[in-house]
Motif scaffolding. Sequence first.
Motif, PDB file in Angstrom:
ATOM      1  N   UNK A 171       0.840  -1.189   0.000  1.00 14.77           N
ATOM      2  CA  UNK A 171       0.000   0.000   0.000  1.00 14.77           C
ATOM      3  C   UNK A 171       0.886   1.253   0.000  1.00 14.77           C
ATOM      4  N   UNK A 172       0.366   2.270  -0.648  1.00 16.20           N
ATOM      5  CA  UNK A 172       1.096   3.522  -0.676  1.00 16.20           C
ATOM      6  C   UNK A 172       0.818   4.287   0.611  1.00 16.20           C
ATOM      7  N   UNK A 173       1.850   4.816   1.195  1.00 16.92           N
ATOM      8  CA  UNK A 173       1.688   5.645   2.379  1.00 16.92           C
ATOM      9  C   UNK A 173       2.532   6.893   2.237  1.00 16.92           C
ATOM     10  N   UNK A 174       2.008   7.983   2.764  1.00 18.64           N
ATOM     11  CA  UNK A 174       2.762   9.224   2.766  1.00 18.64           C
ATOM     12  C   UNK A 174       2.831   9.766   4.182  1.00 18.64           C
ATOM     13  N   UNK A 175       3.882  10.507   4.441  1.00 15.92           N
ATOM     14  CA  UNK A 175       4.085  11.125   5.752  1.00 15.92           C
ATOM     15  C   UNK A 175       4.432  12.583   5.558  1.00 15.92           C
ATOM     16  N   UNK A 176       3.737  13.439   6.283  1.00 17.73           N
ATOM     17  CA  UNK A 176       4.064  14.853   6.312  1.00 17.73           C
ATOM     18  C   UNK A 176       4.524  15.153   7.738  1.00 17.73           C
ATOM     19  N   UNK A 177       5.808  15.325   7.941  1.00 21.11           N
ATOM     20  CA  UNK A 177       6.326  15.410   9.301  1.00 21.11           C
ATOM     21  C   UNK A 177       5.975  16.694  10.052  1.00 21.11           C
ATOM     22  N   UNK A 178       5.635  17.734   9.329  1.00 20.54           N
ATOM     23  CA  UNK A 178       5.362  19.023   9.984  1.00 20.54           C
ATOM     24  C   UNK A 178       3.873  19.286  10.015  1.00 20.54           C
ATOM     25  N   UNK A 179       3.330  19.550  11.211  1.00 18.71           N
ATOM     26  CA  UNK A 179       1.914  19.907  11.303  1.00 18.71           C
ATOM     27  C   UNK A 179       1.733  21.385  10.985  1.00 18.71           C
ATOM     28  N   UNK A 180       2.718  22.194  11.338  1.00 22.39           N
ATOM     29  CA  UNK A 180       2.628  23.639  11.138  1.00 22.39           C
ATOM     30  C   UNK A 180       3.959  24.159  10.625  1.00 22.39           C
ATOM     31  N   UNK A 181       3.871  24.993   9.607  1.00 20.87           N
ATOM     32  CA  UNK A 181       5.061  25.635   9.078  1.00 20.87           C
ATOM     33  C   UNK A 181       4.770  27.123   8.948  1.00 20.87           C
ATOM     34  N   UNK A 182       5.526  27.922   9.655  1.00 25.74           N
ATOM     35  CA  UNK A 182       5.353  29.380   9.604  1.00 25.74           C
ATOM     36  C   UNK A 182       6.546  29.997   8.902  1.00 25.74           C
ATOM     37  N   UNK A 183       6.250  30.824   7.902  1.00 22.47           N
ATOM     38  CA  UNK A 183       7.326  31.511   7.177  1.00 22.47           C
ATOM     39  C   UNK A 183       6.902  32.965   6.964  1.00 22.47           C
ATOM     40  N   UNK A 184       7.883  33.819   6.777  1.00 21.91           N
ATOM     41  CA  UNK A 184       7.573  35.212   6.482  1.00 21.91           C
ATOM     42  C   UNK A 184       7.292  35.377   4.995  1.00 21.91           C
ATOM     43  N   UNK A 185       6.471  36.343   4.699  1.00 15.87           N
ATOM     44  CA  UNK A 185       6.175  36.684   3.309  1.00 15.87           C
ATOM     45  C   UNK A 185       7.483  36.943   2.572  1.00 15.87           C
ATOM     46  N   UNK A 186       7.598  36.339   1.395  1.00 13.47           N
ATOM     47  CA  UNK A 186       8.805  36.514   0.601  1.00 13.47           C
ATOM     48  C   UNK A 186       9.880  35.474   0.854  1.00 13.47           C
ATOM     49  N   UNK A 187       9.714  34.699   1.913  1.00 14.02           N
ATOM     50  CA  UNK A 187      10.690  33.654   2.218  1.00 14.02           C
ATOM     51  C   UNK A 187      10.377  32.395   1.417  1.00 14.02           C
ATOM     52  N   UNK A 188      11.370  31.532   1.220  1.00 16.32           N
ATOM     53  CA  UNK A 188      11.091  30.275   0.509  1.00 16.32           C
ATOM     54  C   UNK A 188      10.295  29.322   1.383  1.00 16.32           C
ATOM     55  N   UNK A 189       9.520  28.476   0.705  1.00 12.39           N
ATOM     56  CA  UNK A 189       8.678  27.504   1.391  1.00 12.39           C
ATOM     57  C   UNK A 189       9.029  26.107   0.908  1.00 12.39           C
ATOM     58  N   UNK A 190       9.113  25.170   1.862  1.00 13.98           N
ATOM     59  CA  UNK A 190       9.241  23.766   1.503  1.00 13.98           C
ATOM     60  C   UNK A 190       8.374  22.949   2.443  1.00 13.98           C
ATOM     61  N   UNK A 191       7.359  22.322   1.890  1.00 15.71           N
ATOM     62  CA  UNK A 191       6.484  21.442   2.653  1.00 15.71           C
ATOM     63  C   UNK A 191       6.906  20.018   2.347  1.00 15.71           C
ATOM     64  N   UNK A 192       7.223  19.275   3.398  1.00 17.32           N
ATOM     65  CA  UNK A 192       7.808  17.957   3.201  1.00 17.32           C
ATOM     66  C   UNK A 192       6.753  16.857   3.081  1.00 17.32           C
ATOM     67  N   UNK A 193       7.050  15.927   2.204  1.00 15.43           N
ATOM     68  CA  UNK A 193       6.224  14.744   2.030  1.00 15.43           C
ATOM     69  C   UNK A 193       7.152  13.583   1.713  1.00 15.43           C
ATOM     70  N   UNK A 194       7.066  12.523   2.499  1.00 16.16           N
ATOM     71  CA  UNK A 194       7.823  11.314   2.232  1.00 16.16           C
ATOM     72  C   UNK A 194       6.855  10.169   1.979  1.00 16.16           C
ATOM     73  N   UNK A 195       7.217   9.280   1.112  1.00 15.51           N
ATOM     74  CA  UNK A 195       6.312   8.188   0.785  1.00 15.51           C
ATOM     75  C   UNK A 195       7.016   6.854   0.942  1.00 15.51           C
ATOM     76  N   UNK A 196       6.202   5.827   1.121  1.00 14.12           N
ATOM     77  CA  UNK A 196       6.715   4.465   1.110  1.00 14.12           C
ATOM     78  C   UNK A 196       5.853   3.683   0.146  1.00 14.12           C
ATOM     79  N   UNK A 197       6.473   3.208  -0.870  1.00 15.08           N
ATOM     80  CA  UNK A 197       5.733   2.482  -1.898  1.00 15.08           C
ATOM     81  C   UNK A 197       6.722   1.739  -2.755  1.00 15.08           C
ATOM     82  N   UNK A 198       6.428   0.494  -3.003  1.00 10.51           N
ATOM     83  CA  UNK A 198       7.301  -0.287  -3.879  1.00 10.51           C
ATOM     84  C   UNK A 198       6.785  -0.167  -5.298  1.00 10.51           C
ATOM     85  N   UNK A 199       7.565   0.443  -6.119  1.00 12.41           N
ATOM     86  CA  UNK A 199       7.123   0.661  -7.489  1.00 12.41           C
ATOM     87  C   UNK A 199       7.162   2.142  -7.804  1.00 12.41           C
TER      88      UNK A 199
END
Lengths: 106, 114
Positions: free
Chosen positions: A1-29
């Motif tokens: 089965x495909x599963x995804x994990x988002x480790x951060x519940x909350x991400x605060x950034x200032x306007x104009x700053x770069x954003x990276x929202x993390x997602x990791x998956x486990x899936x064979x294929x």
Amino acid sequence: AQRVTQPEKLLSVFKGAPVELKCNYSYSGSPELFWYVQYSRQRLQLLLRHISRESIKGFTADLNKGETSFHLKKPFAQEEDSAMYYCAPGGGKVTFGTGTKLQVIP
Amino acid sequence: ETGVTQSPTHLIKTRGQQVTLRCSSQSGHNTVSWYQQALGQGPQFIFQYYREEENGRGNFPPRFSGLQFPNYSSELNVNALELDDSALYLCASSPLAGGSHEQYFGPGTRLTVT
């Protein structure tokens, strides 16, 4: 089965700053992954599908098979990007994670 | 192209009662999935219907049941309501079951069980 994990519940950034929202998956294929966004008082909607490699609202996401990740990125955050973001596999028979709340500080 | 619609918008029921929620899929979509979204949580998969047959089910008890009609619209029925059933119920349609397709969500039905 495909599963995804988002480790951060909350991400605060200032306007104009770069954003990276993390997602990791486990899936064979070869996974098929999507990013969905839910703005305040709006329905959940598709933001990005990895297969098209398109950029929507300045966001991009690259599938990294070596790191099993599908992080969502934007070089300069805008206030209107504040929302809940969910990473999810395709197929429609999955339970989403708790998502990541992005808060852009003016 | 008509988007996914759901009815009713809000609903208040008493514990032990039964409820039926409705969903009209997006034009051209033959697959409907139902989700339960509790406050502060992501959507949890309940079940999916493809061409009027159940095509997968999440970890929900049998008192959660569904139907899909020939026009691909769908119903979610919940019997013997419990307080924990209070949530936003989302319906999503997609053009093909099992395939790697994105989903299009409705606005949801807010169910409150008292």
